[in-house]
Structure formats: structure tokens, C-alpha cells
Design a protein around this motif. Structure first.
Motif, PDB file in Angstrom:
ATOM      1  N   ASN A  20      10.845 -66.169 -94.201  1.00 35.25           N
ATOM      2  CA  ASN A  20      11.539 -64.959 -94.633  1.00 35.25           C
ATOM      3  C   ASN A  20      10.852 -63.687 -94.149  1.00 35.25           C
ATOM      4  N   ASN A  21       9.569 -63.801 -93.816  1.00 35.12           N
ATOM      5  CA  ASN A  21       8.794 -62.643 -93.382  1.00 35.12           C
ATOM      6  C   ASN A  21       7.985 -63.016 -92.138  1.00 35.12           C
ATOM      7  N   VAL A  22       8.573 -62.799 -90.983  1.00 29.52           N
ATOM      8  CA  VAL A  22       7.953 -63.220 -89.727  1.00 29.52           C
ATOM      9  C   VAL A  22       7.299 -62.028 -89.035  1.00 29.52           C
ATOM     10  N   LEU A  23       6.065 -62.242 -88.575  1.00 34.93           N
ATOM     11  CA  LEU A  23       5.361 -61.270 -87.745  1.00 34.93           C
ATOM     12  C   LEU A  23       5.203 -61.878 -86.357  1.00 34.93           C
ATOM     13  N   SER A  24       5.666 -61.176 -85.346  1.00 38.49           N
ATOM     14  CA  SER A  24       5.512 -61.656 -83.974  1.00 38.49           C
ATOM     15  C   SER A  24       4.091 -61.397 -83.500  1.00 38.49           C
ATOM     16  N   MET A  25       3.536 -62.368 -82.788  1.00 37.43           N
ATOM     17  CA  MET A  25       2.194 -62.199 -82.234  1.00 37.43           C
ATOM     18  C   MET A  25       2.167 -61.175 -81.110  1.00 37.43           C
ATOM     19  N   GLY A  26       3.308 -60.903 -80.517  1.00 35.78           N
ATOM     20  CA  GLY A  26       3.378 -59.894 -79.471  1.00 35.78           C
ATOM     21  C   GLY A  26       3.118 -60.413 -78.080  1.00 35.78           C
ATOM     22  N   ILE A  27       3.159 -61.731 -77.896  1.00 35.30           N
ATOM     23  CA  ILE A  27       2.992 -62.325 -76.563  1.00 35.30           C
ATOM     24  C   ILE A  27       4.052 -63.385 -76.354  1.00 35.30           C
ATOM     25  N   PRO A  28       4.325 -63.743 -75.099  1.00 36.31           N
ATOM     26  CA  PRO A  28       5.257 -64.838 -74.845  1.00 36.31           C
ATOM     27  C   PRO A  28       4.677 -66.168 -75.310  1.00 36.31           C
TER      28      PRO A  28
ATOM     29  N   GLU B 185       6.953 -74.467 -99.274  1.00 31.86           N
ATOM     30  CA  GLU B 185       6.557 -74.484-100.679  1.00 31.86           C
ATOM     31  C   GLU B 185       6.525 -73.068-101.257  1.00 31.86           C
ATOM     32  N   PHE B 186       6.008 -72.127-100.495  1.00 34.30           N
ATOM     33  CA  PHE B 186       5.970 -70.731-100.946  1.00 34.30           C
ATOM     34  C   PHE B 186       7.389 -70.211-101.168  1.00 34.30           C
ATOM     35  N   ILE B 187       8.256 -70.467-100.211  1.00 33.05           N
ATOM     36  CA  ILE B 187       9.636 -69.973-100.317  1.00 33.05           C
ATOM     37  C   ILE B 187      10.350 -70.635-101.493  1.00 33.05           C
ATOM     38  N   ARG B 188      10.100 -71.919-101.686  1.00 31.10           N
ATOM     39  CA  ARG B 188      10.717 -72.641-102.796  1.00 31.10           C
ATOM     40  C   ARG B 188      10.308 -72.034-104.139  1.00 31.10           C
ATOM     41  N   ASN B 189       9.087 -71.512-104.188  1.00 37.43           N
ATOM     42  CA  ASN B 189       8.581 -70.909-105.428  1.00 37.43           C
ATOM     43  C   ASN B 189       8.794 -69.398-105.492  1.00 37.43           C
ATOM     44  N   ASN B 190       9.638 -68.883-104.584  1.00 40.06           N
ATOM     45  CA  ASN B 190       9.965 -67.449-104.536  1.00 40.06           C
ATOM     46  C   ASN B 190       8.720 -66.567-104.368  1.00 40.06           C
ATOM     47  N   GLN B 191       7.785 -67.036-103.571  1.00 39.84           N
ATOM     48  CA  GLN B 191       6.574 -66.271-103.286  1.00 39.84           C
ATOM     49  C   GLN B 191       6.640 -65.712-101.866  1.00 39.84           C
ATOM     50  N   THR B 192       6.042 -64.545-101.703  1.00 34.64           N
ATOM     51  CA  THR B 192       6.039 -63.901-100.390  1.00 34.64           C
ATOM     52  C   THR B 192       4.881 -64.409 -99.549  1.00 34.64           C
ATOM     53  N   ILE B 193       5.197 -64.828 -98.336  1.00 37.51           N
ATOM     54  CA  ILE B 193       4.164 -65.216 -97.383  1.00 37.51           C
ATOM     55  C   ILE B 193       4.612 -64.762 -95.994  1.00 37.51           C
ATOM     56  N   TYR B 194       3.717 -64.118 -95.276  1.00 42.20           N
ATOM     57  CA  TYR B 194       4.005 -63.675 -93.913  1.00 42.20           C
ATOM     58  C   TYR B 194       3.572 -64.755 -92.924  1.00 42.20           C
ATOM     59  N   THR B 195       4.412 -65.005 -91.942  1.00 41.75           N
ATOM     60  CA  THR B 195       4.080 -65.997 -90.921  1.00 41.75           C
ATOM     61  C   THR B 195       3.886 -65.295 -89.588  1.00 41.75           C
ATOM     62  N   LEU B 196       2.839 -65.684 -88.884  1.00 43.93           N
ATOM     63  CA  LEU B 196       2.495 -65.105 -87.586  1.00 43.93           C
ATOM     64  C   LEU B 196       2.689 -66.177 -86.525  1.00 43.93           C
ATOM     65  N   THR B 197       3.617 -65.942 -85.592  1.00 40.19           N
ATOM     66  CA  THR B 197       3.921 -66.922 -84.563  1.00 40.19           C
ATOM     67  C   THR B 197       4.406 -66.212 -83.300  1.00 40.19           C
ATOM     68  N   SER B 198       4.367 -66.917 -82.176  1.00 43.61           N
ATOM     69  CA  SER B 198       4.845 -66.340 -80.917  1.00 43.61           C
ATOM     70  C   SER B 198       6.172 -66.937 -80.481  1.00 43.61           C
ATOM     71  N   ASN B 199       6.672 -67.916 -81.246  1.00 44.90           N
ATOM     72  CA  ASN B 199       7.844 -68.665 -80.802  1.00 44.90           C
ATOM     73  C   ASN B 199       9.045 -68.406 -81.711  1.00 44.90           C
ATOM     74  N   PRO B 200       9.997 -67.581 -81.275  1.00 43.36           N
ATOM     75  CA  PRO B 200      11.161 -67.273 -82.113  1.00 43.36           C
ATOM     76  C   PRO B 200      12.135 -68.433 -82.265  1.00 43.36           C
ATOM     77  N   ASP B 201      11.963 -69.479 -81.469  1.00 41.71           N
ATOM     78  CA  ASP B 201      12.844 -70.649 -81.571  1.00 41.71           C
ATOM     79  C   ASP B 201      12.198 -71.786 -82.347  1.00 41.71           C
ATOM     80  N   SER B 202      11.045 -71.538 -82.935  1.00 40.18           N
ATOM     81  CA  SER B 202      10.304 -72.606 -83.602  1.00 40.18           C
ATOM     82  C   SER B 202      10.819 -72.852 -85.014  1.00 40.18           C
ATOM     83  N   PRO B 203      10.559 -74.037 -85.545  1.00 40.19           N
ATOM     84  CA  PRO B 203      10.932 -74.321 -86.936  1.00 40.19           C
ATOM     85  C   PRO B 203      10.296 -73.359 -87.925  1.00 40.19           C
ATOM     86  N   LEU B 204       9.046 -72.978 -87.709  1.00 38.82           N
ATOM     87  CA  LEU B 204       8.380 -72.058 -88.627  1.00 38.82           C
ATOM     88  C   LEU B 204       9.098 -70.719 -88.666  1.00 38.82           C
ATOM     89  N   TYR B 205       9.455 -70.209 -87.510  1.00 41.34           N
ATOM     90  CA  TYR B 205      10.167 -68.928 -87.432  1.00 41.34           C
ATOM     91  C   TYR B 205      11.489 -69.014 -88.191  1.00 41.34           C
TER      92      TYR B 205
END
Length: 359
Positions: free
Chosen positions: A131-139, A107-127
């Protein structure tokens, strides 16, 4: 598959790695150039990610000197409205498969809004959709009932707050170094915390095995710990558990107490410690099993209390005080004979689509 205890044992290593690499993880990826007047942070998260955000929030607020709000992504995406260009938005999902979080970010991306996502899984749907991914820094944490990932999320959010404060000029290098030194102090003491926590759990796990209901009570940074106690004990032990903020429990829920309740206070030695002692005084007249996990030492120790002996500001307590709670949940679940590697209700995700494995 690694167990909860295995991942707890990895927390010192994970903390140290993140502290060593925070610049790559966060300094190089967070951009404040479009924020003219930084007013607030909104964190969207559910489950253990939300609990971790509550644990990090008090210190984040102190560092940034602005409000930090925590919102449920499902309510936010379906019923609320967010469009403040001077607010930084973050969405957390360790595994990157939470339907509600993915839907919100879309929804944020559809509305051209910036949102950072924090996740540990680079193969996940969220990743993949972010548009702005922050790695958690762990496997990726293989165990479905996260422990290290919960603790790491708290550390990540505190570091993110420090990076933002440094970037927007509200914190100088000396202040940054002071906060950072405290984080390193906690990381260095984690092996001792794990050892003490394990000994305490070994001694008192049978008391919790026989409990019909466990209530975790915290305040400040340990409110998130209390919430996580409810989450993890319910998930793994599959017994009634509740996590309450100190004043929240005193305004209604105490009326439902039972003499057989097992109540655990999470004491960070903070501004509400006197209030917690008054509540304990009341409860001792009505409840048989009351114990306290103290961040530091205490003059009011009972035999079944745990003192972690960490002399540090109360706002850092969330970084280590969930360790005994996670270990307790894990070992009581083992006493109950629960196999945590196998889903209790394998049809749940298939029916509800609570998790999205791929897009």
C-alpha cells in the motif's frame, strides 16, 4: 546481461540521479501525519538488503536521534509482534520477489498497519501487494548477484532518514544541506574509487583465488560492508567467507583462525580504529595474509592494502567501501570459471519457493 562490474560502473550515475530526484522518490511519498511521537524505525530485510541496512544504520541513527532496528522478515512474521504506532516500519526487497518479505508485508496489511516497502521492480509481487511503495530510483538490476542495488539501498535509507528528520522538524534546512553536500561529495568521488579499487583487485585477485577462507572485519558503517563481503564472496566465488563485526570477531571467532586465512579489515577511520589495530597486531602473529581497505589514507600501509583517500566522516564509508569488495568477488569468480548468469542450483527456487515471481 550486465555483469557485477558493469553495475558497479553505473553507481556514480545512479547516485547522482537519486540525489537529483529524492523529493519525488521520498518527500512526496512518506507521510508522518499519523505518527504522534516518533520513537524508532524498524527495517525488515534479508540478504544484501539487510547488509545495506546495517551499512546505513549508524548514520540514520545520528540523523534521527532514535534507534534503528534491523529484523529478519521470516522471524518477524512468524514469531514476533510489532504494533507500535509511533514506529515507522520499512521492508526492503530490491527485486520484490523475496517470499519472507512479501509474507511479512501481507501480515502488516492484514492487521491494518502501515509499512513502507522499498523496491526497484514495479512488476514484482511485493510492489503489487504493498500500500505504501517507495521506489529505489534505479532500473531493475538484471544480474542476480546485486551490487549497485546494494549501494543504492544505503543511499536511499540515508535520504529517507533525512526526509523524515526534516518532516518531523528535528532538522533545519541548513543541517539538511550539510548532510546532502556530503552525499554529493561521495557521489562525485565514486569514479575515482572504482578506478583505485579495480587496480587493487587486478593486482591481488590471485591471492584471494588461492584462499580457502576469507574473513571480512568491519565496524560501524563498515559492518554492513563486512556482511556483504561474506554474502557476495560466498555467492560468486562459492568459497568459505565470513563477515564479522570487529568486537564480535574478538569474542570467540578468532579462536577458529587458521594461518592460511585471508583477513580483510574494512577501516573507516572511526572511533574503533585503535581496537582494530590491536586485533591486527595479534593476527599478524598467527595469520599470513592480512590486508586493509582504508576509507582514507593511513600511516601504517602495507603493500597489499588499499587506500581510497576519501576524507569524510566514518558514517559515510558504507556508501563507497563495498566497491572493492564487489569487484574482488566478481573477478575471483571469473578466475574460478563461474558463470554468474546461470544459476548454480536451478532447482532451488522451485523446491523452496524462496522467490515469488508472480501473484
Amino acid at each position: 546481461m550486465k555483469s557485477i562490474a558493469d553495475y558497479v560502473a553505473l553507481e556514480p550515475e545512479y547516485y547522482q540521479s537519486i540525489l537529483d530526484n529524492y523529493q519525488t522518490l521520498f518527500v512526496d511519498t512518506i507521510d508522518l501525519s499519523q505518527v504522534k511521537q516518533f520513537n524508532s524505525i524498524v527495517i525488515f530485510a534479508t540478504g544484501s538488503s539487510s547488509n545495506a541496512a546495517y551499512g546505513a544504520r549508524p548514520l540514520m541513527c545520528k540523523i534521527l536521534k532514535v534507534p534503528v532496528y534491523i529484523e529478519d522478515p521470516s522471524i518477524a512474521a512468524n514469531y514476533l509482534h510489532y504494533s507500535d504506532p509511533n514506529t515507522l516500519y520499512f521492508a526492503i526487497s530490491q527485486g520484490g520477489e523475496s517470499y519472507s518479505t512479501i509474507h511479512l508485508v501481507e501480515e502488516f496489511i492484514r492487521n491494518n498497519q502501515t509499512i513502507y516497502t522499498l523496491t526497484s521492480n514495479p512488476d514484482s509481487p511485493l510492489y503489487k501487494i504493498s500500500n505504501n511503495v517507495l521506489s529505489m530510483g534505479i532500473p531493475i538490476e538484471e544480474m542476480p548477484y546485486v551490487s549497485a542495488g546494494y549501494s543504492v539501498t544505503i543511499l536511499d535509507l540515508i535520504l529517507i532518514a533525512l526526509v523524515i528528520a526534516q518532516k518531523n522538524g528535528s532538522m533545519d534546512d541548513q543541517q539538511f544541506a550539510s548532510y546532502f553536500d556530503q552525499l554529493r561529495k561521495v557521489a562525485g568521488l565514486l569514479p575515482k574509487v572504482i578506478e583505485q579499487s579495480q587496480a587493487w583487485v587486478n593486482q591481488y585477485q590471485h591471492k584471494f583465488y588461492h584462499s580457502q577462507r576469507v574473513i571480512f572485519i568491519g565496524y560501524g558503517a563498515t559492518y554492513g560492508t563486512a556482511r556483504e563481503g561474506e554474502t557476495k564472496f560466498t555467492e560468486t566465488v562459492r568459497n568459505s567467507a565470513f563477515g564479522k563485526e570487529l568486537e564480535e570477531y574478538m569474542h570467540g571467532p578468532y579462536l577458529g583462525l587458521d594461518e592460511d586465512d585471508n583477513i580483510v579489515f574494512l577501516e573507516p577511520h572511526g572511533v574503533l580504529s585503535d581496537r582494530a589495530e590491536l586485533l591486527k597486531l595479534f593476527l599478524t602473529k598467527h595469520v599470513k595474509n592480512i590486508s586493509t581497505i582504508y576509507a582514507n589514507n593511513s600511516s601504517n600501509l602495507k603493500p597489499d592494502d588499499l587506500c581510497l583517500n576519501i576524507d569524510i566522516d566514518e558514517l559515510y564509508a558504507s556508501l563507497f567501501m563495498t566497491i572493492p569488495v564487489h569487484l574482488l568477488s566478481y573477478q575471483v569468480s571469473k578466475l574460478k570459471g563461474h558463470n554468474l548468469e546461470k544459476s548454480t542450483y536451478p532447482e532451488f527456487d522451485e523446491i523452496t519457493s524462496s522467490k515469488i515471481k508472480r501473484i
